[in-house]
Design a protein around this motif. Structure first.
Motif, mmCIF file in Angstrom:
data_model
loop_
_atom_site.group_PDB
_atom_site.id
_atom_site.type_symbol
_atom_site.label_atom_id
_atom_site.label_comp_id
_atom_site.label_asym_id
_atom_site.label_seq_id
_atom_site.Cartn_x
_atom_site.Cartn_y
_atom_site.Cartn_z
ATOM 1 N N LYS A 133 8.378 -12.194 -2.069
ATOM 2 C CA LYS A 133 8.606 -11.024 -1.230
ATOM 3 C C LYS A 133 8.844 -9.791 -2.098
ATOM 4 O O LYS A 133 9.543 -9.843 -3.102
ATOM 5 C CB LYS A 133 9.818 -11.268 -0.334
ATOM 6 C CG LYS A 133 10.173 -10.100 0.580
ATOM 7 C CD LYS A 133 11.293 -10.461 1.535
ATOM 8 C CE LYS A 133 12.606 -10.618 0.820
ATOM 9 N NZ LYS A 133 13.744 -10.807 1.739
ATOM 10 N N GLN A 158 10.650 -6.414 -1.704
ATOM 11 C CA GLN A 158 11.641 -5.787 -0.821
ATOM 12 C C GLN A 158 11.888 -4.349 -1.242
ATOM 13 O O GLN A 158 12.136 -4.067 -2.415
ATOM 14 C CB GLN A 158 12.960 -6.560 -0.880
ATOM 15 C CG GLN A 158 14.101 -5.940 -0.084
ATOM 16 C CD GLN A 158 13.859 -6.031 1.418
ATOM 17 O OE1 GLN A 158 13.678 -7.117 1.949
ATOM 18 N NE2 GLN A 158 13.861 -4.885 2.094
ATOM 19 N N SER A 168 9.759 -4.787 3.883
ATOM 20 C CA SER A 168 9.540 -5.951 3.027
ATOM 21 C C SER A 168 8.245 -6.628 3.459
ATOM 22 O O SER A 168 7.783 -6.467 4.578
ATOM 23 C CB SER A 168 10.706 -6.937 3.108
ATOM 24 O OG SER A 168 10.758 -7.546 4.379
ATOM 25 N N SER A 215 4.942 -9.617 1.761
ATOM 26 C CA SER A 215 4.417 -10.366 0.626
ATOM 27 C C SER A 215 3.888 -9.388 -0.417
ATOM 28 O O SER A 215 3.126 -8.481 -0.099
ATOM 29 C CB SER A 215 3.287 -11.300 1.079
ATOM 30 O OG SER A 215 3.785 -12.275 1.964
#
Length: 199
Positions: free
Chosen positions: A118, A120, A179, A181
């Motif tokens: 992730k 973020q 957020s 991928s």
């Protein structure tokens, strides 16, 4: 008053110890020169037996760059050519702190795949500046006033002090925003603004 409440809440909720965030990586080796490289799991493979386009030097050199420098290709093959013949050699998980030592050998693939990590985005509620982290890294730490001693970007530079604070107070109050991928080339673009917490 809202900012003060947010600051108090962050200090109460901040964990005493941060998790050692690890990222899943693919290991590659050039079958010509033996140099070893890494890529993110989930990204487009640089193994030319799985991604035939990588056999084309022009394609490889226009799509595979260093995570630490989005404008530079991976170090050249020692056989006198700029491109490599990559083969996957395994999978491994590394902490972000370890990966910062190998930014020149980690592939950032332009137009690559969606990673198993992730990305973020955070906003400081005090100065409104935006920062980023990978995985589930928590930037709000208990030693709030010591952020420059514990929070570093991928290139090893300490996080700057919050401009909205004076005296002996230095910390940002981070609030998560967007957020999703991550993609390796986007991480390369943001390398100066992606932070991790030193254990």
């Amino acid at each position: 008053m809202r900012k003060l409440f947010a600051l108090i809440l962050v200090l109460i909720l901040a964990s005493a110890a941060c998790a050692d965030i690890k990222l899943e990586m693919i290991r590659y080796k050039c079958i010509d020169c033996g140099k070893e490289f890494m890529g993110f799991r989930g990204d487009t493979s640089i193994d030319d037996s799985k991604t035939p386009n990588m056999k084309d030097p022009k394609y490889q050199l226009s799509h595979v760059f260093q995570l630490g420098n989005k404008d530079k290709n991976l170090p050249e093959c020692s056989h006198g050519i700029k491109f490599h013949k990559f083969r996957k050699t395994g999978e491994v998980s590394y902490s972000i702190s370890t990966l910062t030592n190998y930014l020149h050998a980690i592939a950032a693939v332009k137009d690559g795949g969606s990673l198993n990590a992730k990305l973020q985005e955070w906003e400081c509620v005090l100065c409104k500046k935006h920062y980023y982290s990978l995985g589930n890294e928590e930037l709000n730490i208990r030693d709030w006033e010591k952020q420059p001693e514990y929070i570093f970007n991928l290139k090893g530079k300490a996080i700057p002090k919050c401009e909205k604070l004076g005296g002996h107070l230095y910390g940002h109050v981070f609030e998560p925003t967007n957020s999703g991928s991550g993609r390796s080339y986007r991480i390369a673009e943001l390398a100066d603004r992606i932070y991790w917490v030193k254990q």
